[in-house]
Design a protein around this motif. Structure first.
Motif, PDB file in Angstrom:
ATOM      1  N   TRP A  49       0.848  -1.188   0.060  1.00 43.96           N
ATOM      2  CA  TRP A  49      -0.117  -0.046  -0.103  1.00 43.96           C
ATOM      3  C   TRP A  49       0.689   1.350   0.107  1.00 43.96           C
ATOM      4  O   TRP A  49       0.611   2.094  -0.752  1.00 43.96           O
ATOM      5  N   GLY A  50       1.840   1.278   0.895  1.00 42.92           N
ATOM      6  CA  GLY A  50       2.419   2.588   1.117  1.00 42.92           C
ATOM      7  C   GLY A  50       3.406   2.719  -0.198  1.00 42.92           C
ATOM      8  O   GLY A  50       3.715   3.855  -0.809  1.00 42.92           O
ATOM      9  N   THR A  51       3.963   1.675  -0.627  1.00 44.81           N
ATOM     10  CA  THR A  51       5.031   1.680  -1.823  1.00 44.81           C
ATOM     11  C   THR A  51       4.226   2.107  -3.072  1.00 44.81           C
ATOM     12  O   THR A  51       4.819   3.135  -3.785  1.00 44.81           O
ATOM     13  N   LEU A  52       3.257   1.455  -3.382  1.00 44.86           N
ATOM     14  CA  LEU A  52       2.359   1.816  -4.516  1.00 44.86           C
ATOM     15  C   LEU A  52       1.879   3.315  -4.339  1.00 44.86           C
ATOM     16  O   LEU A  52       1.902   3.947  -5.315  1.00 44.86           O
ATOM     17  N   SER A  53       1.042   3.629  -3.326  1.00 46.64           N
ATOM     18  CA  SER A  53       0.624   5.071  -2.978  1.00 46.64           C
ATOM     19  C   SER A  53       1.962   6.316  -3.166  1.00 46.64           C
ATOM     20  O   SER A  53       1.467   6.980  -3.927  1.00 46.64           O
ATOM     21  N   SER A  54       3.059   5.952  -2.696  1.00 49.17           N
ATOM     22  CA  SER A  54       4.132   6.856  -2.952  1.00 49.17           C
ATOM     23  C   SER A  54       4.476   7.023  -4.204  1.00 49.17           C
ATOM     24  O   SER A  54       4.627   8.016  -4.708  1.00 49.17           O
ATOM     25  N   ALA A  55       4.372   5.924  -5.277  1.00 50.85           N
ATOM     26  CA  ALA A  55       4.784   5.842  -6.631  1.00 50.85           C
ATOM     27  C   ALA A  55       3.827   6.789  -7.222  1.00 50.85           C
ATOM     28  O   ALA A  55       4.151   7.428  -8.055  1.00 50.85           O
ATOM     29  N   GLU A 139       2.124   9.195   3.480  1.00 50.82           N
ATOM     30  CA  GLU A 139       1.497  10.301   4.021  1.00 50.82           C
ATOM     31  C   GLU A 139       2.191  11.800   4.118  1.00 50.82           C
ATOM     32  O   GLU A 139       1.463  12.647   4.041  1.00 50.82           O
ATOM     33  N   GLU A 140       3.519  11.645   4.372  1.00 51.03           N
ATOM     34  CA  GLU A 140       4.356  12.729   4.081  1.00 51.03           C
ATOM     35  C   GLU A 140       4.208  13.451   2.882  1.00 51.03           C
ATOM     36  O   GLU A 140       4.075  14.710   2.544  1.00 51.03           O
ATOM     37  N   LEU A 141       4.424  12.530   1.658  1.00 53.61           N
ATOM     38  CA  LEU A 141       4.259  12.992   0.336  1.00 53.61           C
ATOM     39  C   LEU A 141       2.813  13.745   0.034  1.00 53.61           C
ATOM     40  O   LEU A 141       2.566  14.821  -0.594  1.00 53.61           O
ATOM     41  N   ALA A 142       1.863  13.228   0.639  1.00 49.32           N
ATOM     42  CA  ALA A 142       0.298  13.520   0.538  1.00 49.32           C
ATOM     43  C   ALA A 142       0.108  14.653   1.044  1.00 49.32           C
ATOM     44  O   ALA A 142      -0.717  15.604   0.742  1.00 49.32           O
ATOM     45  N   PHE A 168      -5.038  16.219   7.439  1.00 49.50           N
ATOM     46  CA  PHE A 168      -4.499  14.973   7.883  1.00 49.50           C
ATOM     47  C   PHE A 168      -5.342  13.838   8.779  1.00 49.50           C
ATOM     48  O   PHE A 168      -5.500  12.875   8.765  1.00 49.50           O
ATOM     49  N   ALA A 169      -5.838  14.903   9.787  1.00 48.62           N
ATOM     50  CA  ALA A 169      -6.728  14.098  10.705  1.00 48.62           C
ATOM     51  C   ALA A 169      -8.215  13.669  10.038  1.00 48.62           C
ATOM     52  O   ALA A 169      -8.433  12.453  10.395  1.00 48.62           O
ATOM     53  N   LEU A 170      -8.566  14.452   9.310  1.00 50.56           N
ATOM     54  CA  LEU A 170      -9.890  13.891   8.455  1.00 50.56           C
ATOM     55  C   LEU A 170      -9.637  12.488   7.642  1.00 50.56           C
ATOM     56  O   LEU A 170     -10.358  11.814   7.596  1.00 50.56           O
ATOM     57  N   LEU A 171      -8.346  12.439   7.233  1.00 54.42           N
ATOM     58  CA  LEU A 171      -7.929  11.053   6.172  1.00 54.42           C
ATOM     59  C   LEU A 171      -8.280  10.098   7.352  1.00 54.42           C
ATOM     60  O   LEU A 171      -8.788   9.100   6.898  1.00 54.42           O
ATOM     61  N   HIS A 172      -7.420  10.142   8.373  1.00 51.29           N
ATOM     62  CA  HIS A 172      -7.717   8.984   9.324  1.00 51.29           C
ATOM     63  C   HIS A 172      -9.157   8.758   9.915  1.00 51.29           C
ATOM     64  O   HIS A 172      -9.322   7.644  10.290  1.00 51.29           O
ATOM     65  N   ILE A 173     -10.027   9.677  10.053  1.00 49.45           N
ATOM     66  CA  ILE A 173     -11.322   9.494  10.229  1.00 49.45           C
ATOM     67  C   ILE A 173     -12.033   8.739   8.994  1.00 49.45           C
ATOM     68  O   ILE A 173     -12.786   7.928   9.249  1.00 49.45           O
ATOM     69  N   ALA A 174     -11.543   9.078   7.732  1.00 49.39           N
ATOM     70  CA  ALA A 174     -11.968   8.340   6.731  1.00 49.39           C
ATOM     71  C   ALA A 174     -11.447   6.726   6.717  1.00 49.39           C
ATOM     72  O   ALA A 174     -11.983   5.809   6.298  1.00 49.39           O
ATOM     73  N   TYR A 175     -10.237   6.518   7.447  1.00 47.31           N
ATOM     74  CA  TYR A 175      -9.881   5.374   7.393  1.00 47.31           C
ATOM     75  C   TYR A 175     -10.578   4.589   8.497  1.00 47.31           C
ATOM     76  O   TYR A 175     -10.680   3.381   8.686  1.00 47.31           O
ATOM     77  N   GLY A 176     -11.447   5.248   9.256  1.00 47.27           N
ATOM     78  CA  GLY A 176     -12.333   4.368  10.107  1.00 47.27           C
ATOM     79  C   GLY A 176     -11.567   4.553  11.782  1.00 47.27           C
ATOM     80  O   GLY A 176     -12.242   3.768  12.649  1.00 47.27           O
ATOM     81  N   TRP A 177     -10.754   5.603  11.738  1.00 44.70           N
ATOM     82  CA  TRP A 177     -10.080   5.850  13.387  1.00 44.70           C
ATOM     83  C   TRP A 177     -11.094   6.378  14.176  1.00 44.70           C
ATOM     84  O   TRP A 177     -12.082   7.232  13.603  1.00 44.70           O
ATOM     85  N   SER A 178     -11.274   6.350  15.429  1.00 47.76           N
ATOM     86  CA  SER A 178     -12.050   6.951  16.205  1.00 47.76           C
ATOM     87  C   SER A 178     -11.820   8.375  16.282  1.00 47.76           C
ATOM     88  O   SER A 178     -10.672   8.899  16.220  1.00 47.76           O
ATOM     89  N   VAL A 179     -13.012   9.318  16.686  1.00 51.76           N
ATOM     90  CA  VAL A 179     -12.771  10.621  16.757  1.00 51.76           C
ATOM     91  C   VAL A 179     -11.632  11.017  18.023  1.00 51.76           C
ATOM     92  O   VAL A 179     -10.806  11.982  17.848  1.00 51.76           O
ATOM     93  N   THR A 180     -11.919  10.406  18.865  1.00 49.27           N
ATOM     94  CA  THR A 180     -10.718  10.769  20.106  1.00 49.27           C
ATOM     95  C   THR A 180      -9.347  10.430  19.760  1.00 49.27           C
ATOM     96  O   THR A 180      -8.493  11.127  20.124  1.00 49.27           O
ATOM     97  N   LEU A 205      13.133  15.401   7.694  1.00 52.56           N
ATOM     98  CA  LEU A 205      12.841  15.237   9.037  1.00 52.56           C
ATOM     99  C   LEU A 205      11.724  14.845   9.432  1.00 52.56           C
ATOM    100  O   LEU A 205      11.541  13.948  10.328  1.00 52.56           O
ATOM    101  N   PRO A 206      10.720  15.504   8.919  1.00 57.95           N
ATOM    102  CA  PRO A 206       9.097  15.053   9.255  1.00 57.95           C
ATOM    103  C   PRO A 206       8.888  13.411   8.712  1.00 57.95           C
ATOM    104  O   PRO A 206       8.384  12.743   9.585  1.00 57.95           O
ATOM    105  N   PHE A 207       9.487  13.073   7.781  1.00 56.05           N
ATOM    106  CA  PHE A 207       9.465  11.700   7.304  1.00 56.05           C
ATOM    107  C   PHE A 207      10.211  10.786   8.451  1.00 56.05           C
ATOM    108  O   PHE A 207       9.413   9.612   8.865  1.00 56.05           O
ATOM    109  N   GLY A 208      11.002  11.200   8.681  1.00 58.63           N
ATOM    110  CA  GLY A 208      11.819  10.358   9.995  1.00 58.63           C
ATOM    111  C   GLY A 208      11.227  10.321  10.998  1.00 58.63           C
ATOM    112  O   GLY A 208      10.881   9.549  11.767  1.00 58.63           O
ATOM    113  N   ILE A 209      10.531  11.354  11.842  1.00 53.98           N
ATOM    114  CA  ILE A 209       9.890  11.424  12.820  1.00 53.98           C
ATOM    115  C   ILE A 209       8.374  10.623  12.870  1.00 53.98           C
ATOM    116  O   ILE A 209       8.267   9.990  13.706  1.00 53.98           O
TER     117      ILE A 209
END
Length: 276
Positions: A49-55, A139-142, A168-180, A205-209
């Motif tokens: 997923w990550g490799t294909l999306s990044s490409a 996610e950093e590229l996005a 970025f937060a809204l994307l994770h809600i779309a993933y199905g993560w809880s609001v909290t 730097l943010p990629f590494g973090i």
């Protein structure tokens, strides 16, 4: 700390329309390629997923850059000799941020102990680590490449930081993560990554973090329960932890982001994009 001149003929409204168009394309890429995980072995899902999306995202970025007549350096993706050390430093910062969250939680709410988890094989470890890097990269590229820098031109530094962190937060809600989890975990982390990107004038730097935080969560089994250790929280004060743990988890990434900004902004002009 002034921005480079905005390209002729572009208003803030035009710039933000381009940002929104890119984010819509990026969201489509991430969700569409994520559907492939259902057809893959669980261990391989994040890597593919990550490799294909990044490409695909790099291809989308190239199209936007050509249309705007911008360079890769203008969105923090220029490579130089210091990029690899910045990435390595970022991984250490991410691990330290995660460790600090556990340490402060242990001091405030009771001891957190480590129990043996799942010991992966060498090949399994390689796949997991590669998957962690691939997911952080996509996610950093996005979010911390084109949309961060162009929205900064349109809105200014801090409004752009908030805008991208919320996206970025809204994307994770779309993933199905809880609001909290999103409000107290993803949103502060998004601000940390954004501050690191602008303060360091690049993505390394943010990629590494980002990768370091995810690595810490995997090591303790918080990511998917399959790390080499597990967190034993049976001695925690459940009432105190339930009331304050989310605030600890949110405040430490924000504090780290502020420290990074303070340290790097003293020696760089954060709004000048140059390198990864």
């Amino acid at each position: 700390m002034t921005l480079p001149p905005t390209p002729p003929g572009t208003s803030p409204l035009q710039l933000m329309s381009r940002v929104l168009a890119f984010l819509a394309a990026a969201l489509t890429v991430l969700i569409a390629t994520g559907l492939l995980r259902d057809f893959l072995p669980e261990a391989m899902g994040p890597l593919v997923w990550g490799t294909l999306s990044s490409a695909v995202l790099l291809t989308v970025l190239q199209w936007f850059l050509r249309r705007d007549q911008r360079s890769w350096q203008a969105i923090g993706l220029g490579w130089e000799r210091g990029s690899a050390p910045r990435f390595g430093s970022g991984v250490l910062v991410g691990l330290a941020t995660y460790a600090a969250t556990l340490a402060v939680s242990s001091m405030l709410f009771g001891p957190i102990r480590f129990a043996p988890g799942v010991t992966p094989s060498f090949s399994g470890l390689v796949v997991v680590l590669a998957g962690i890097l691939a997911l952080a990269a996509m996610e950093e590229l996005a979010f911390r490449s084109y949309p961060l820098w162009v929205s900064t031109e349109a809105l200014g530094r801090w409004p752009a930081q908030v805008f991208i962190a919320v996206a970025f937060a809204l994307l994770h809600i779309a993933y199905g993560w809880s609001v909290t989890t999103v409000v107290f975990g993803v949103l502060p982390s998004g601000l940390l990554f954004g501050m690191a990107a602008v303060a360091s004038r690049g993505l390394a730097l943010p990629f590494g973090i980002h990768a370091g935080l995810n690595l810490g969560r995997w090591l303790t089994g918080e990511a998917d329960g399959a790390g080499p250790w597990r967190l034993n929280t049976t001695s925690l004060d459940v009432v105190m932890a339930g009331r304050w743990a989310h605030w600890v988890g949110a405040s430490i990434p924000l504090l780290v982001g502020i420290l990074i900004w303070w340290a790097l902004a003293r020696s760089h002009r954060p709004d000048q994009r140059a390198t990864a």
